[in-house]
Design an enzyme around this catalytic site. Sequence first.
Site, mmCIF file in Angstrom:
data_model
loop_
_atom_site.group_PDB
_atom_site.id
_atom_site.type_symbol
_atom_site.label_atom_id
_atom_site.label_comp_id
_atom_site.label_asym_id
_atom_site.label_seq_id
_atom_site.Cartn_x
_atom_site.Cartn_y
_atom_site.Cartn_z
ATOM 1 N N ARG A 1 -83.450 74.902 9.797
ATOM 2 C CA ARG A 1 -82.458 76.041 11.097
ATOM 3 C C ARG A 1 -82.624 77.410 10.342
ATOM 4 O O ARG A 1 -81.786 77.782 11.131
ATOM 5 C CB ARG A 1 -81.211 75.224 9.972
ATOM 6 C CG ARG A 1 -81.291 74.188 11.031
ATOM 7 C CD ARG A 1 -79.310 73.505 10.729
ATOM 8 N NE ARG A 1 -79.171 72.327 11.180
ATOM 9 C CZ ARG A 1 -79.856 71.593 12.339
ATOM 10 N NH1 ARG A 1 -79.671 71.393 13.314
ATOM 11 N NH2 ARG A 1 -79.822 69.594 12.059
ATOM 12 N N ARG B 1 -76.735 76.252 6.633
ATOM 13 C CA ARG B 1 -76.927 74.365 7.071
ATOM 14 C C ARG B 1 -78.687 74.341 6.281
ATOM 15 O O ARG B 1 -79.009 74.614 4.869
ATOM 16 C CB ARG B 1 -77.460 74.598 7.803
ATOM 17 C CG ARG B 1 -75.886 75.166 8.333
ATOM 18 C CD ARG B 1 -75.521 74.875 10.130
ATOM 19 N NE ARG B 1 -75.454 72.381 10.509
ATOM 20 C CZ ARG B 1 -75.887 72.695 11.469
ATOM 21 N NH1 ARG B 1 -76.159 73.153 12.670
ATOM 22 N NH2 ARG B 1 -76.528 71.174 11.619
ATOM 23 N N SER C 1 -72.217 77.126 15.230
ATOM 24 C CA SER C 1 -72.336 77.085 13.184
ATOM 25 C C SER C 1 -73.630 77.957 12.598
ATOM 26 O O SER C 1 -73.942 78.291 13.598
ATOM 27 C CB SER C 1 -73.344 75.292 13.131
ATOM 28 O OG SER C 1 -74.780 75.365 13.220
ATOM 29 N N ALA D 1 -81.432 73.823 18.772
ATOM 30 C CA ALA D 1 -82.775 72.526 18.471
ATOM 31 C C ALA D 1 -84.585 73.832 18.752
ATOM 32 O O ALA D 1 -84.953 74.095 17.627
ATOM 33 C CB ALA D 1 -83.096 71.218 18.019
ATOM 34 N N HIS E 1 -85.423 76.910 16.459
ATOM 35 C CA HIS E 1 -87.028 76.784 15.453
ATOM 36 C C HIS E 1 -88.180 76.256 15.589
ATOM 37 O O HIS E 1 -88.632 75.990 15.063
ATOM 38 C CB HIS E 1 -85.774 75.382 14.374
ATOM 39 C CG HIS E 1 -84.140 75.875 14.352
ATOM 40 N ND1 HIS E 1 -83.343 77.250 13.425
ATOM 41 C CD2 HIS E 1 -82.791 75.112 14.755
ATOM 42 C CE1 HIS E 1 -81.985 76.586 13.719
ATOM 43 N NE2 HIS E 1 -82.028 75.609 14.266
ATOM 44 N N ARG F 1 -70.047 65.198 19.833
ATOM 45 C CA ARG F 1 -71.819 65.752 18.879
ATOM 46 C C ARG F 1 -71.072 66.330 16.879
ATOM 47 O O ARG F 1 -70.307 67.511 16.877
ATOM 48 C CB ARG F 1 -72.214 66.678 19.463
ATOM 49 C CG ARG F 1 -73.579 67.358 17.780
ATOM 50 C CD ARG F 1 -74.437 68.287 18.869
ATOM 51 N NE ARG F 1 -75.417 68.656 18.653
ATOM 52 C CZ ARG F 1 -76.062 68.940 18.250
ATOM 53 N NH1 ARG F 1 -75.889 70.645 19.017
ATOM 54 N NH2 ARG F 1 -77.341 69.589 17.728
ATOM 55 N N TYR G 1 -69.670 71.816 15.130
ATOM 56 C CA TYR G 1 -69.489 71.999 15.391
ATOM 57 C C TYR G 1 -68.225 72.110 17.188
ATOM 58 O O TYR G 1 -67.910 72.366 18.058
ATOM 59 C CB TYR G 1 -70.644 71.552 17.207
ATOM 60 C CG TYR G 1 -71.500 71.596 16.661
ATOM 61 C CD1 TYR G 1 -72.578 72.307 16.255
ATOM 62 C CD2 TYR G 1 -73.031 70.598 16.017
ATOM 63 C CE1 TYR G 1 -73.825 72.937 15.605
ATOM 64 C CE2 TYR G 1 -74.138 70.541 15.791
ATOM 65 C CZ TYR G 1 -74.668 71.449 15.681
ATOM 66 O OH TYR G 1 -76.018 71.438 14.926
ATOM 67 N N PRO H 1 -80.879 71.797 24.289
ATOM 68 C CA PRO H 1 -80.387 71.119 24.448
ATOM 69 C C PRO H 1 -78.969 70.165 23.153
ATOM 70 O O PRO H 1 -78.752 71.347 22.396
ATOM 71 C CB PRO H 1 -81.152 70.178 23.435
ATOM 72 C CG PRO H 1 -82.534 71.100 22.781
ATOM 73 C CD PRO H 1 -81.363 72.417 23.416
ATOM 74 N N ASN H 2 -77.744 69.061 23.738
ATOM 75 C CA ASN H 2 -77.538 68.531 23.005
ATOM 76 C C ASN H 2 -76.311 69.756 23.202
ATOM 77 O O ASN H 2 -75.059 68.885 22.923
ATOM 78 C CB ASN H 2 -77.814 68.189 21.791
ATOM 79 C CG ASN H 2 -78.942 67.398 21.419
ATOM 80 O OD1 ASN H 2 -79.128 66.193 22.009
ATOM 81 N ND2 ASN H 2 -79.683 67.818 20.614
ATOM 82 N N ASN I 1 -78.145 80.356 23.263
ATOM 83 C CA ASN I 1 -77.806 79.522 22.319
ATOM 84 C C ASN I 1 -79.001 78.309 22.222
ATOM 85 O O ASN I 1 -79.025 77.274 23.107
ATOM 86 C CB ASN I 1 -76.689 78.615 22.352
ATOM 87 C CG ASN I 1 -76.504 78.064 21.082
ATOM 88 O OD1 ASN I 1 -77.846 77.484 20.129
ATOM 89 N ND2 ASN I 1 -74.994 77.496 20.948
ATOM 90 N N HIS J 1 -74.719 81.138 18.017
ATOM 91 C CA HIS J 1 -75.002 79.746 17.576
ATOM 92 C C HIS J 1 -73.343 79.317 16.890
ATOM 93 O O HIS J 1 -73.175 80.333 16.151
ATOM 94 C CB HIS J 1 -75.883 79.645 16.292
ATOM 95 C CG HIS J 1 -77.477 79.923 16.651
ATOM 96 N ND1 HIS J 1 -78.363 79.209 17.117
ATOM 97 C CD2 HIS J 1 -77.915 80.578 16.499
ATOM 98 C CE1 HIS J 1 -79.368 79.128 16.785
ATOM 99 N NE2 HIS J 1 -79.449 80.455 16.899
ATOM 100 N N ASP K 1 -91.707 83.419 24.232
ATOM 101 C CA ASP K 1 -92.891 84.046 25.560
ATOM 102 C C ASP K 1 -91.959 84.473 26.651
ATOM 103 O O ASP K 1 -92.127 85.179 26.993
ATOM 104 C CB ASP K 1 -94.302 83.233 24.914
ATOM 105 C CG ASP K 1 -94.731 83.172 24.193
ATOM 106 O OD1 ASP K 1 -94.743 83.991 23.444
ATOM 107 O OD2 ASP K 1 -95.760 82.493 23.811
ATOM 108 N N GLU L 1 -78.770 86.235 20.804
ATOM 109 C CA GLU L 1 -78.530 84.513 20.380
ATOM 110 C C GLU L 1 -77.349 84.490 19.810
ATOM 111 O O GLU L 1 -76.925 85.533 19.700
ATOM 112 C CB GLU L 1 -79.958 84.879 18.906
ATOM 113 C CG GLU L 1 -80.148 83.502 19.189
ATOM 114 C CD GLU L 1 -81.389 83.238 17.329
ATOM 115 O OE1 GLU L 1 -81.577 84.813 17.575
ATOM 116 O OE2 GLU L 1 -81.335 81.966 16.764
HETATM 117 C C1 DQA Z 1 -77.095 75.379 17.137
HETATM 118 C C2 DQA Z 1 -77.927 75.438 15.749
HETATM 119 C C3 DQA Z 1 -78.956 74.039 15.915
HETATM 120 O O1 DQA Z 1 -79.736 74.221 14.686
HETATM 121 C C4 DQA Z 1 -78.430 72.559 16.027
HETATM 122 O O2 DQA Z 1 -79.759 72.194 16.201
HETATM 123 C C5 DQA Z 1 -77.950 73.140 17.200
HETATM 124 C C6 DQA Z 1 -76.323 73.752 17.703
HETATM 125 C C7 DQA Z 1 -75.208 76.095 17.078
HETATM 126 O O3 DQA Z 1 -75.751 76.346 17.824
HETATM 127 O O4 DQA Z 1 -75.180 76.037 16.041
HETATM 128 O O5 DQA Z 1 -77.820 72.146 18.528
HETATM 129 O O6 DQA Z 1 -77.527 76.433 17.535
#
Ligand code: DQA
Length: 142
Positions: free
Chosen positions: A110, A106, A101, A76, A79, A17, A22, A9-10, A73, A99, A86, A97
Amino acid sequence: MKILVINGPNLNMLGIREPQIYGAQNFEALQKFIKDSADELGLSVSLFQSNHEGEIVDVIQSAYGVYDGIVINPAAYTHTSVAILDALKAVAIPTVEVHLSDINTREEFRKFSYVSMVAKKTICGLGFEGYKEALRYFSFEK
Ligand code: DQA
């Protein structure tokens, strides 16, 4: 090697954003970067992004028997999502995985990642480059 890259998401809002966290490049630029990186490394890549937890679970389930690796990735959902953890355990496809950031430097909330419990490797804080690093994990396996 067939790799599925999942963005949560996002991440489709990249560029708009919180650019101070980011970066200024948009999601299209990220998708191009991932495709170019996969080409360079000789990997076949499919890209998927969703803002919905259940859709991410569905795409992980449908990866079973189709993909050799997953780069995710979970944004959110990193977390919060036992369901994504699962699903990754269910299909048992090697997962890396990513990320953009550094989640460890942070907010407290997170620092915990469900996906890290199953991931072969977690890459944080390298921006777009982190996805290439994740793909490289699979290119070494070829
Ligand atoms: C993220 C870090 C997460 O905590 C955050 O909710 C994101 C992006 C990152 O790519 O740094 O949406 O996964």
